[in-house]
Write a protein that holds these residues in place. Structure first.
Motif, short mmCIF file in Angstrom:
data_model
loop_
_atom_site.label_atom_id
_atom_site.label_comp_id
_atom_site.label_asym_id
_atom_site.label_seq_id
_atom_site.Cartn_x
_atom_site.Cartn_y
_atom_site.Cartn_z
N VAL A 298 5.98 1.58 0.94
CA VAL A 298 4.43 1.18 1.49
C VAL A 298 3.85 1.84 0.20
O VAL A 298 3.67 3.10 -0.24
CB VAL A 298 4.18 1.82 2.54
N ASP A 368 5.14 -5.30 1.72
CA ASP A 368 5.44 -3.72 2.16
C ASP A 368 6.04 -3.56 3.30
O ASP A 368 6.95 -2.79 3.40
CB ASP A 368 4.22 -2.87 1.88
N ASN A 372 9.59 -2.24 3.65
CA ASN A 372 10.02 -0.91 4.10
C ASN A 372 11.17 -0.90 5.41
O ASN A 372 12.02 -0.11 5.53
CB ASN A 372 8.62 -0.35 4.80
#
Length: 795
Positions: A298, A368, A372
């Motif tokens: 992130v 992101d 993740n």
């Protein structure tokens, strides 16, 4: 994060549609169940995320060969331990602050991806009466002020005092870069976050203490002992060495001691070590999974608080196990810690060489969130594969701790000296540490988040090149400090007084401080304390060395080899080096890696021999433990106190055009299908008015009867996002003088296996018009919407 929120959210395995009542409670306490739902577990193990990066790695050597002698003593064959687990919310402020780790003064948080937790584990040995506590917290850095305050809280708690203290409590952090910042007592630690935030600081302290109390109560409520199982595995295609030029400086013979099946050097640790905690009646207590990788999937362009990949994995395992986040004291409730190991040069952005920062494809995903989920899924799958198996730990519980005068230690241990492999040109007659300092290449950042300067700036470079690199660092420092509401960091050198030549010859120019040992490093900024903690835990044949550094792969291998050689005769055959423990002082590189002055070497504060010194001092604890002697006498670490406070938050919420807080601004659709994204927006107040600790800003609910609803997702779940939208957004991570009106958007990615039914979204918060009026709670509820039949058996 204003206007339309472009969402391409991959929920992966965590979007598990488990029916749960309010607060995530399990249907019954102490339900004997040793593992997760087998169908959902298989969904994880079959996840397409596991195939991202397939083939990057090949299986290989994991550990040094250890021929452990059978230890003597009354606990030599002991396999009986008592244990307990606990967790507590430490999320804190999710608006108008920035990430502790990215250090980007332009990052301004405005929402929540996943909540942060402190996870604690208490261990006791009925055999020798010793006990200890291990904590893994979803924060970026363990500043010493936090440890100091929590230990004070332990000493003031009648149930904990006398049982736990500085020697047998280990504070570890996951190192997420997306947690609220401003909780250091040092102005330098808060520099990019505009000062000390007492609310963030106190939230973390309270949550850590609460998790410790819960773990202790859980242990005390279960007097019967049981085995603790140790499982070791290999996790491939999940981390990559982000500092390969530095790693390549290590001797070839040493690099080739760890090869994979393709004959390639393993340049970053692939080993997973896991402790599985399960009572003899089948009641699951938890697990601790150590794997070295940065939680940097992130990135700083995503302005949401997040526990990153390790938090994703923890929340995933706990959800699969039906963890009760509001469990009463003593009750078993599964706690899953994905703790940090030797991650100094280990990146989750496995495609960073193909994609430039901040492209999320570096982590394998479209954004992101998906990157993740990919990293978190891989870690979770590895933990599921190892749970609840493993060999029972055998032996006693033991611990050693001391503080060392890190800036003034000479390497004189013959074992350590004999282990050094550096080339002659990097040698020094006296191998010692000196005052801490960051090098010019610190400003370059790492490959996970590059800065404005360049890596590799060395005193051996061409003078013009070095001057150019330092000029960039001057601009970085002066620009940053110009916006900081306080004094210069202690010991800082004003940039206008510096030059590249000066940075390599500070002593000759009469500067205060001892920097003679910094060798190739052009000193950019004096930094770091003079006293640091080192801690060693032992549970049976497993040992855990806690260091306040981010330890690189080769540094960890060298220290681990020496420690295992020392502890093997006592029966220890597995050792994990846990970084970011009890304090924080940047990186720990080998002598050879230091010479390359990459970001990590420039951030090795105490000079090129720091790693050898850490090995030497750690061995002192290992020898004391092996001999049954007390830890060597250390030095005292002075207490810390808060520095410059950030600009205060002034409550000044106002109603918006849509009405009072809680009023619906935009609504959900009439119907949706599993896999769709639905959202609703409400008039809101500033999230700082109520941080919703142990609760939620956002809920997804299913109707189970007339006016009766059950919660199926909270804002700790990555498929349910909370996005705060102030009408007057702040350009910096501080609150504006007048907050004004704001809205809160709840965005839900419906799991593909979500049962058909009627659902709604709900938002809870508080608003405060002025300091004279207390915060007023409010609730906003969307209309209902119908969801069709599940699209898949998996989320």
């Amino acid at each position: 994060m204003q206007g339309t929120f472009a969402l391409r959210l991959s929920t992966a395995l965590l979007s598990v549609a488990l029916a749960a009542c309010e607060g995530g409670r399990s249907p019954a306490p102490d339900l004997p169940s040793s593992g997760p739902d087998p169908v959902l577990k298989q969904c994880v193990l079959d996840s397409p995320h596991l195939r991202i990066g397939e083939g990057l790695d090949a299986p290989g050597r994991l550990e040094f060969d250890v021929s452990a002698a059978t230890p003597g003593g009354p606990c030599a064959n002991n396999t009986a331990f008592r244990f307990g687990s606990g967790l507590y919310d430490i999320t804190g402020v999710v608006a108008n602050t920035s990430g502790m780790g990215w250090e980007n003064p332009q990052q301004v948080f405005s929402g929540l991806h996943t909540r942060l937790y402190s996870r604690a584990y208490a261990f006791a040995s009925p055999c020798n009466g010793q006990r200890l506590i291990f904590i893994s917290a979803d924060i970026g850095i363990l500043w010493p002020g936090l440890r100091q305050a929590v230990l004070e809280g332990i000493a003031e708690d009648e149930s904990l005092a006398g049982l736990y203290g500085p020697e047998n409590v280990m504070f570890s952090v996951t190192h997420t870069h997306s947690g609220p910042a401003g909780y250091s007592h040092d102005d330098g630690g808060n520099l990019f976050h505009y000062g000390f935030d007492a609310l963030v600081y106190q939230t973390i302290i309270d949550g850590m203490l609460a998790s410790i109390r819960a773990a202790h109560a859980n242990l005390e409520a279960h007097p019967d002992s049981a085995p603790i199982r140790l499982a070791v595995g290999e996790l491939l295609n999940t981390n990559i060495n982000r500092s390969r030029p530095a790693f390549a400086m290590n001797p070839e013979a040493e690099r080739r001691e760890f090869l994979n099946q393709r004959g390639e050097e393993i340049d970053v640790d692939k080993r997973v070590v896991q402790l599985n905690l399960l009572r003899d009646n089948g009641s699951p207590v938890g697990m601790i999974h150590w794997f070295g990788v940065h939680p940097t999937t992130v990135g700083p362009t995503l302005t949401m608080v997040s526990s990153d990949n390790k938090g994703f994995a923890s929340l995933g395992f706990e959800r699969l196990m039906g963890t009760d986040y509001l469990a009463p004291p003593g009750q078993d409730s599964f706690v899953a810690a994905f703790a940090q190991a030797d991650e100094g040069d280990a990146s989750p952005n496995i495609f960073y060489e193909q994609f430039a920062h901040p492209d999320p494809a570096r982590g394998g995903g479209r954004d992101d969130f998906e990157s993740n989920a990919i990293s978190g899924t891989k870690q979770l799958a590895s933990a599921l594969a190892l749970y609840p198996d493993g060999a029972p730990l055998r032996g006693p519980i033991d611990y050693r701790f001391f503080h060392i005068p890190i800036s003034d230690i000479t390497v004189d241990d013959p074992v350590v000296l004999a282990s050094l492999r550096h080339p002659e040109e990097l040698d020094a007659e006296v191998k010692r540490t000196c005052d801490g300092a960051l090098g010019v290449s610190f400003g370059a950042g790492a490959e996970d988040g590059p800065g404005p300067t360049v890596e590799g700036a060395s005193c051996d470079d061409d003078p013009d090149y070095l001057q150019s690199a330092f000029d960039d660092s001057e601009v970085l420092l002066s620009t940053t400090l110009a916006g900081f509401p306080g004094s210069w960091p202690a010991g800082a050198i004003p940039p206008h007084a510096a030059s590249a030549a000066a940075m390599c010859n500070l002593q000759d120019l009469g500067f205060t401080g001892d920097f003679e040992c910094q060798a190739e490093k052009p000193v950019f900024l004096p930094s770091g304390p003079d006293v640091l903690p080192i801690q060693l835990f032992r549970i049976g044949n497993f040992a855990l060395l806690g260091l306040p550094w981010e330890v690189t792969t080769m540094s960890a291998r060298r220290i681990r080899a020496l420690m295992l050689e020392e502890l093997a005769p006592a029966g220890v055959d597995t050792l994990v080096i846990a970084g970011l423990v009890n304090d924080y002082v940047n990186y720990l590189t080998t002598r050879e890696e230091f010479a390359s002055q990459q970001y990590e070497g420039a951030s090795t504060l105490y000079g090129p021999w720091t790693q050898a010194v850490v090995a030497q001092e750690s061995l002192k604890l290992a020898r004391a433990m092996r001999l049954g002697a007390p830890a060597p006498e250390g030095v005292e670490r002075a207490a810390t106190s808060p520095g410059t406070a950030r600009p205060p938050y002034t409550p000044s919420d106002t109603p918006g055009d849509g009405g009072l807080p809680g009023a619906l601004v935009s609504d959900v659709p009439v119907s949706a299908q599993p896999g769709d994204v639905v959202s609703a927006e409400f008039q809101a107040g500033h999230p700082r008015n109520d941080m919703r600790i142990q609760a939620s800003y956002a809920y997804a609910e299913r109707e189970i009867g007339p006016d009766e609803w059950e919660t199926v997702a909270h804002d700790r779940d990555p498929e349910l996002l909370f996005v705060w939208k102030p009408l007057n957004p702040s350009p910096l991570p501080i609150d504006p003088a007048v907050v004004g009106a704001s809205t809160a958007q709840i965005i839900w990615q419906l799991p593909r296996n979500l049962p058909a039914g009627r659902y709604r979204l709900r938002h809870e918060g508080a608003w405060q018009a002025s300091e004279l009026l207390g915060p007023e709670p409010y609730v906003g509820t969307s209309s209902t919407f119908d969801v069709g039949e599940p699209a898949s058996a998996c989320p």
